[in-house]
Design an enzyme around this catalytic site. Structure first.
Site, mmCIF file in Angstrom:
data_model
loop_
_atom_site.group_PDB
_atom_site.id
_atom_site.type_symbol
_atom_site.label_atom_id
_atom_site.label_comp_id
_atom_site.label_asym_id
_atom_site.label_seq_id
_atom_site.Cartn_x
_atom_site.Cartn_y
_atom_site.Cartn_z
ATOM 1 C CD GLU A 113 -2.805 -1.234 2.437
ATOM 2 O OE1 GLU A 113 -2.689 -0.358 3.313
ATOM 3 O OE2 GLU A 113 -3.679 -2.106 2.475
ATOM 4 C CD GLU A 141 -4.722 -7.938 1.649
ATOM 5 O OE1 GLU A 141 -5.596 -7.250 2.213
ATOM 6 O OE2 GLU A 141 -3.504 -7.693 1.742
HETATM 7 C C1 XIL Z 1 -6.211 -6.593 8.284
HETATM 8 C C2 XIL Z 1 -6.571 -7.802 9.151
HETATM 9 O O1 XIL Z 1 -7.495 -8.599 8.489
HETATM 10 C C3 XIL Z 1 -7.118 -7.316 10.466
HETATM 11 O O2 XIL Z 1 -7.419 -8.415 11.319
HETATM 12 C C4 XIL Z 1 -6.064 -6.420 11.094
HETATM 13 O O3 XIL Z 1 -6.413 -6.004 12.297
HETATM 14 C C5 XIL Z 1 -5.796 -5.236 10.173
HETATM 15 O O4 XIL Z 1 -5.333 -5.723 8.964
HETATM 16 N N1 XIL Z 1 -5.000 -4.757 3.728
HETATM 17 C C6 XIL Z 1 -3.986 -5.589 4.132
HETATM 18 C C7 XIL Z 1 -4.225 -6.535 5.238
HETATM 19 O O5 XIL Z 1 -2.932 -5.626 3.483
HETATM 20 O O6 XIL Z 1 -3.053 -6.790 5.976
HETATM 21 C C8 XIL Z 1 -5.310 -6.044 6.151
HETATM 22 O O7 XIL Z 1 -5.557 -7.050 7.131
HETATM 23 C C9 XIL Z 1 -6.546 -5.723 5.374
HETATM 24 C C10 XIL Z 1 -6.277 -4.615 4.378
#
Ligand code: XIL
Length: 393
Positions: free
Chosen positions: A185, A302
């Site tokens: 990101e 994701e």
């Molecule tokens: C999220 C997790 O799912 C949560 O449990 C945590 O508290 C915060 O992070 N983008 C990403 C992930 O790259 O690492 C994130 O995961 C969601 C958004």
């Protein structure tokens, strides 16, 4: 109840109604109410049937694809049924918390010179035991930084910290990691820089070179892993997503031109039907083609779909969520550079969206392939169909 409390409650109720009215006024002025939008999203006749008794990982493998999920030790350690569902459906695993500097219950980096590998090792062992390919998520991110980070890190010690982190973490798992999300990101055009880079503690302390540096260091300590740049917010046909896609392509082009060891691009794909953002399959295809033309592989890292803008009716909700998965995947998987799909969870029992994107009616969210009892939902069929119908790579 005190008068003040009563007043506050009434005010917030009025505010709530007021903002609802405002939202529908906006929608109506565009000639499209939320209700109408939902109607266009939902097709009660849509066919989600699948043939053959194959799991998701088997269907993916038939096309040369990998399918996996993310989760954490916290959920896995106490839920054999969940583990069984993962093993049945997945060939890849991503730790949702344990490889981050700190997240949830996990703390990999308790101090500037300190590492605690208890949870990360547990995950590596879990993946090995169940023969799951393991992703490393993530080495460099502006989120999930421990409290001490802000108090300690400056432009004199940041490079040493990054070098030590990558050396220690990557070396520990060399040979065990399929792919590292080296940087996560790093683009945010809204931050106003010409290069589109997000203004983060890493950028502030190391300058624009930090992304190249992170990739070079990771390649040094694990020359065989696939090194990935991972990003979100690239899925819809909006001016914001256009700007982000352009900035991401510029970043990737620059990395390749400088000979930086980057091998793949990860698109998170957190989707949100009913949010007024239009999905345009041709735009997604074009973007993925552009990424692939740089010589990069692509992973959908994701994938999940929030149901927070969708009706309460479970049949309608499940259909719209499943349609969003299948529409997205059938466009994305047309691009043969895509090598894998990871959903951010497998069962509605464990999803970050319950907390991060709760429904206004507070009903349990229904966002993933399996329900909270580990039974297949339409989403499961939608993903299976997308795998069954995509070209072989
Ligand atoms: C999220 C997790 O799912 C949560 O449990 C945590 O508290 C915060 O992070 N983008 C990403 C992930 O790259 O690492 C994130 O995961 C969601 C958004």
């Amino acid at each position: 109840m005190s008068n003040i409390l009563k007043l506050t409650r009434r005010r917030s109720l009025l505010f709530g109604l007021g903002s609802l009215a405002a939202i529908s006024a906006v929608a109506t002025s565009r000639g499209f109410s939320h209700h109408q939008q939902i109607q266009t999203l939902d097709d009660p006749e849509r066919d989600f049937t699948v043939s053959q008794e194959l799991s998701l990982k088997q269907r993916a493998a038939k096309k040369g694809l990998i399918y996996g999920t993310a989760s954490t030790k916290k959920y896995l350690a106490s839920d054999p049924a969940y583990i069984a569902a993962i093993v049945e459906n997945c060939s890849m695993f991503v730790p949702e918390w344990e490889f981050k500097w700190t997240a949830g219950d996990a703390m990999l980096r308790p101090g500037f010179d300190q590492f605690d590998f208890t949870d990360a090792d547990w995950i590596a062992n879990f993946a090995a035991t169940h023969k799951l390919l393991l992703r490393g998520h993530t080495l460099v991110w502006h989120e999930s930084l421990p409290k001490w980070f802000k108090e300690t890190v400056n432009n004199k010690n940041a490079q040493q910290l990054l070098q030590n982190h990558i050396q220690t973490v990557v070396k520990r798992y060399t040979g065990k990691i399929h792919s590292w999300d080296v940087v996560n990101e790093a683009i945010e055009p809204k931050d106003g820089r010409d290069d589109g880079l997000r203004i983060t503690p890493w950028l502030n302390s190391l300058g624009t070179n930090y992304i190249d540096l992170a990739f070079r260091l990771t390649a040094e300590y694990d020359p065989k892993a696939l090194l990935v740049y991972n990003e979100f917010g690239l899925d819809y046909d909006t001016p914001e997503a256009d700007a982000k896609r352009t900035a991401v392509l510029n970043l990737l082009t620059g990395l390749k031109a400088r000979g930086t060891p980057i091998h793949a691009f990860g698109t998170q794909a957190h989707l949100s039907p009913g949010s007024n953002r239009k999905f345009n399959p041709e735009k997604l295809r074009q973007f993925l083609r552009d990424v692939a033309s740089l010589g990069l592989k692509i992973m959908i890292t994701e994938l999940d779909v929030t149901d927070k803008n969708l009706p309460i009716d479970i049949k309608v909700r499940d259909r719209i969520v499943a349609a969003a998965y299948e529409d997205y995947l059938s466009a994305a998987l047309d691009e043969k550079a895509v090598i894998g799909v990871i959903t951010w969870g497998l069962s509605d029992k464990y999803t970050w969206l319950g907390e991060f994107q709760p429904r206004p009616d507070r009903k349990p969210v229904r966002t993933l392939p399996l329900d909270a009892q580990m039974q297949r939902k339409l989403v499961w069929n939608a993903i299976a169909r997308a795998f069954d119908n995509c070209p072989k790579r």
